[in-house]
Design an enzyme around this catalytic site. Structure first.
Site, mmCIF file in Angstrom:
data_model
loop_
_atom_site.group_PDB
_atom_site.id
_atom_site.type_symbol
_atom_site.label_atom_id
_atom_site.label_comp_id
_atom_site.label_asym_id
_atom_site.label_seq_id
_atom_site.Cartn_x
_atom_site.Cartn_y
_atom_site.Cartn_z
ATOM 1 N N ARG A 40 28.646 30.576 31.547
ATOM 2 C CA ARG A 40 29.510 30.268 32.321
ATOM 3 C C ARG A 40 29.545 30.352 33.643
ATOM 4 O O ARG A 40 28.860 30.645 34.354
ATOM 5 C CB ARG A 40 30.940 31.772 31.824
ATOM 6 N N ASN A 65 38.569 32.827 36.821
ATOM 7 C CA ASN A 65 38.413 34.244 36.807
ATOM 8 C C ASN A 65 37.069 34.817 38.235
ATOM 9 O O ASN A 65 35.858 34.397 38.039
ATOM 10 C CB ASN A 65 37.945 34.195 34.978
ATOM 11 N N GLU A 66 37.643 35.801 38.595
ATOM 12 C CA GLU A 66 36.213 36.837 38.959
ATOM 13 C C GLU A 66 35.465 35.095 39.978
ATOM 14 O O GLU A 66 34.259 35.362 39.506
ATOM 15 C CB GLU A 66 35.599 37.925 38.158
ATOM 16 N N GLU A 90 41.692 44.198 34.345
ATOM 17 C CA GLU A 90 40.826 44.331 33.781
ATOM 18 C C GLU A 90 40.104 45.426 33.779
ATOM 19 O O GLU A 90 39.669 45.398 34.898
ATOM 20 C CB GLU A 90 40.462 43.444 33.413
ATOM 21 N N GLU A 121 29.415 37.542 24.788
ATOM 22 C CA GLU A 121 29.632 39.425 24.894
ATOM 23 C C GLU A 121 30.872 40.032 23.159
ATOM 24 O O GLU A 121 32.030 40.769 23.987
ATOM 25 C CB GLU A 121 31.645 39.278 25.554
ATOM 26 N N HIS A 168 30.934 43.347 24.113
ATOM 27 C CA HIS A 168 32.036 43.790 24.963
ATOM 28 C C HIS A 168 33.733 44.448 24.182
ATOM 29 O O HIS A 168 33.945 43.615 23.395
ATOM 30 C CB HIS A 168 32.346 43.097 25.598
HETATM 31 C C1 GLA Z 1 35.152 40.335 33.656
HETATM 32 C C2 GLA Z 1 35.078 39.332 33.145
HETATM 33 C C3 GLA Z 1 35.793 38.981 31.965
HETATM 34 C C4 GLA Z 1 34.308 39.828 31.218
HETATM 35 C C5 GLA Z 1 34.075 40.930 31.255
HETATM 36 C C6 GLA Z 1 34.112 41.276 30.579
HETATM 37 O O1 GLA Z 1 36.205 41.551 33.416
HETATM 38 O O2 GLA Z 1 36.983 39.311 33.987
HETATM 39 O O3 GLA Z 1 35.579 37.879 31.580
HETATM 40 O O4 GLA Z 1 33.648 39.165 30.789
HETATM 41 O O5 GLA Z 1 33.935 41.834 32.698
HETATM 42 O O6 GLA Z 1 33.327 43.090 29.860
#
Ligand code: GLA
Length: 665
Positions: free
Chosen positions: A112, A150-151, A302, A349, A352
């Site tokens: 990604r 995102n991030e 998050e 993930e 996760h």
């Molecule tokens: C970040 C990302 C999510 C995911 C989490 C993993 O918050 O934004 O997409 O990868 O980490 O826990």
């Protein structure tokens, strides 16, 4: 702007990835969300390949049904633009939009975040998908907020990056002459005679130029911000009343200057994953977010229901999900959001965790998620007033970047770690701290800590002088103020920019290996061995806020030490232990104090233990987390023992949110 649109209370929910599940599951999801009290979900963060399976052919049917279902269930939507992960076809069609690493490797799809924000094709595609989404959902009643990308975090070193870097450098430095001067290119034959010769800091034979590396980090942040702004402009045009944000992430690798970006987002949002010490790390992240938001509310976008420690994922202790969420909310978050709603069954993930774990709703995690969902609506009044801070700590991402440069006197230097220590010390002693930039107005704070602020510009140094002259107490620690904004050393002795304010001159640094600790002992007045003792002996005495302090016993300094000369300051503590690595420091000042205007500036030339740091500041331990907001007090017991504070009885893991009139003083 009212954000998220329509929210009077706190947001509760998380990333929702329905495309990972068959449609039968969606109905159950909405029912469980309602049971848990969820009111907001982030949808579509990684959905580009499902929204546009082939170039220009869109499939919105599934997202229409998801948004309708959520709306029918009373759940609002934080709709993402999916630009963090373009589909495989995009990278195959436009390989110049794939990330290039410093050694020239072009990455491929299959993970990604594989993009180049400098690529014109990627920029155009990002705006196009954002516009298409906004045109389709602009009037959807569930749409409450936009979550761009995102991030932000992927750094590219390709030729597009090189072109854009040169444009940015021209605007920053104006002329090549100025750039050559700022970068000290006379060193190692790096003088540039044409802009085209300049590249991003790609793989080099030996150490790269630190000023070039620093400027590249600044540039990448600005370039990513342009990518964000382009999407925001389209979203604003089509949905003028919907707030737009993106989720900041923390870490030394992060290429975003969150403070600059904070002015561009409609609300600051962060992702946070504590590891070694979740309560202290949570308080730190939350206080950073509040600082970026200039004291205004922000949002925890998050967090996880487990703790990622690196080698292993640990289950959170009973009640920990609630305690850490409450800590974020006490410190200014407008809610508690998670990654992710339902734990995935496959994909990278899959381990996760989710609010609905693999075990399903009949699980401790989901029960705790329901408990938290029931708690949040009761907290609204307590969150009305601003967070009250008793001190400020200076944190500057550029100083942090500069301290990641190659060739420093110790590879272990880290501004953020030093700031974390200062924050942890205040946190453990019941003092809420604002984390602010060195240019901030400091006049309201009785105490300001400056931990290893390696790089500082003249204007910010002047700001610190103004603060102390006006009566403030400043505690500066080692390696602060030594470099200018181009990461060049300020000459004449360290800490260059702050010498007059601190009344000292540091002649040499002595980094310490891990197995060497120096002993310190308190002392009043200047040491006779120093070059210019100017102040009369003053007995050490205790004073709220900051030193002087009296050690009951010898303390230790680790990691770093310095050869300090007094030039107006007095020594509060001297090195007493043997120094085997260079000039003996025995008897020389380790901690100093200087009166400046109506205030006081202390200098700490080594790393103190947390306890010694607290003693220096005159603090008493407080066994629970305390945050004050107007008439309200948040008290959270993260420990295993019962605690009594201000008349509150807090069992192990317990918490209380009370108005102050109900409390003992
Ligand atoms: C970040 C990302 C999510 C995911 C989490 C993993 O918050 O934004 O997409 O990868 O980490 O826990």
């Amino acid at each position: 702007m009212d954000w998220p649109r329509g929210f009077g209370g706190l947001c509760y929910g998380g990333d929702y990835n329905p495309e990972q599940w068959p449609e039968e599951v969606w109905k159950e999801d909405v029912a469980l969300m309602r049971r848990a009290g969820v009111n907001l979900v982030s949808v579509g963060v990684f959905s580009w390949a499902r929204l546009e399976p082939t170039p220009g052919a869109y499939d919105f049917g599934w997202l229409d049904r998801v948004l309708d279902l959520l709306h029918d269930g009373g759940i609002r939507v934080n709709l993402a633009t999916p630009t963090a992960s373009p589909p495989p076809w995009f990278g195959l069609a436009r390989p110049d939009a794939l990330t290039v690493t410093p050694d020239g490797t072009r990455l491929t799809h299959g993970s990604r975040d594989t993009y180049c924000v400098h690529s014109p094709a990627y920029r155009a595609a990002s705006v196009r998908i954002a516009r298409t989404l906004a045109e389709r959902y602009r009037d959807h009643p569930a749409l409450t907020m936009w979550h761009v990308h995102n991030e932000y975090g992927t750094v590219c070193h390709c030729d597009h990056a090189a072109d854009a870097f040169r444009v940015w450098l021209r605007s920053r430095h104006g002329t090549l002459e100025a750039l050559n001067d700022a970068w000290t290119t006379s060193f190692w034959s790096q003088h540039y005679s044409a802009w085209e010769q300049i590249t991003p800091p790609r793989a080099t034979q030996y150490l790269p130029n630190p000023a070039q590396v620093l400027d590249f980090r600044r540039f990448v942040s600005d370039a990513m911000l342009d990518h964000f702004r382009e999407q925001k402009a389209v979203l604003r045009e089509l949905t003028p009343n919907i707030p737009v944000t993106t989720n900041f992430v923390l870490g030394d690798w992060v290429p975003v200057n969150q403070r600059h970006w904070a002015a561009e987002v409609d609300l600051v949002a962060i992702d946070h994953y504590p590891s070694a010490d979740p309560p202290a790390e949570t308080a730190f992240a939350a206080d950073l977010a509040r600082g970026w938001a200039s004291g205004k509310p922000w949002l925890l976008m998050e967090q996880a229901v487990v703790t990622y420690t690196g080698p292993r994922m640990l289950a959170k202790r009973p009640g920990e999900i609630t305690r850490l969420s409450l800590s974020h909310i006490a410190r200014g978050s407008r809610g508690a959001m998670f990654f992710q709603w339902r734990a995935s069954r496959g994909g990278a993930e899959l381990w996760h965790a989710g609010m609905v774990p693999h075990a399903g709703p009949d699980s401790r995690i989901f029960r705790e998620i329901c408990d938290l969902g029931a708690l949040l609506p009761t907290l609204q009044d307590a969150c009305a007033a601003p967070v009250e801070a008793g001190a400020a700590i200076l944190w500057d991402v550029e100083a942090n970047w500069a301290l990641q440069a190659p060739g420093l006197p110790s590879t272990e230097l880290n501004h953020t770690e030093a700031v974390r220590q200062a924050h942890r010390v205040l946190y453990r002693h019941g003092v809420t701290a604002d984390l602010v930039h060195p240019s901030a107005d400091l006049s309201a704070y009785p105490l300001v800590l400056v931990p290893s602020l390696y790089l500082i510009c003249d204007a910010d140094a002047e700001n610190l002088r103004r603060y102390v002259a006006g009566g403030g107490t400043l505690v500066v620690s080692y390696l602060s103020g030594v470099a200018d904004e181009h990461a060049r050393v300020r000459l004449g002795g360290y800490p260059g920019a702050l010498r007059d304010l601190l009344g000292i001159r540091v002649e040499e640094f002595h980094p310490l290996p891990p197995d060497i600790a120096l002993t310190l002992s308190a002392r009043s007045g200047p040491h006779p061995a120093t070059s210019a003792p100017t102040e009369a002996e003053t007995p050490a005495r205790s004073r709220p806020g900051a030193g002087p302090f009296a050690y009951g016993q010898a303390e230790t300094g680790t990691f770093w030490s310095e050869h300090v000369h007094l030039e107006g300051a007095e020594a509060l503590a001297v090195y007493t232990g043997p120094h085997t690595l260079g000039t003996p420091l025995s008897g020389r000042p380790a901690i100093t104090r200087h009166s400046y205007g109506s205030g006081t500036a202390l200098y700490v030339s080594t790393r103190l233990t947390d306890d010694a740091y607290a003693r220096l500041l005159g603090l008493e331990p407080v066994p629970v987390e305390l945050v004050r907001r107007g008439d309200w007090l948040f008290a959270i017991n993260h420990g295993d023992e019962e605690q009594r504070v201000k008349g509150l009885h807090l069992p192990p893991g317990g918490f209380a949110v009370r108005t102050r009139p109900d409390l003992e003083p």
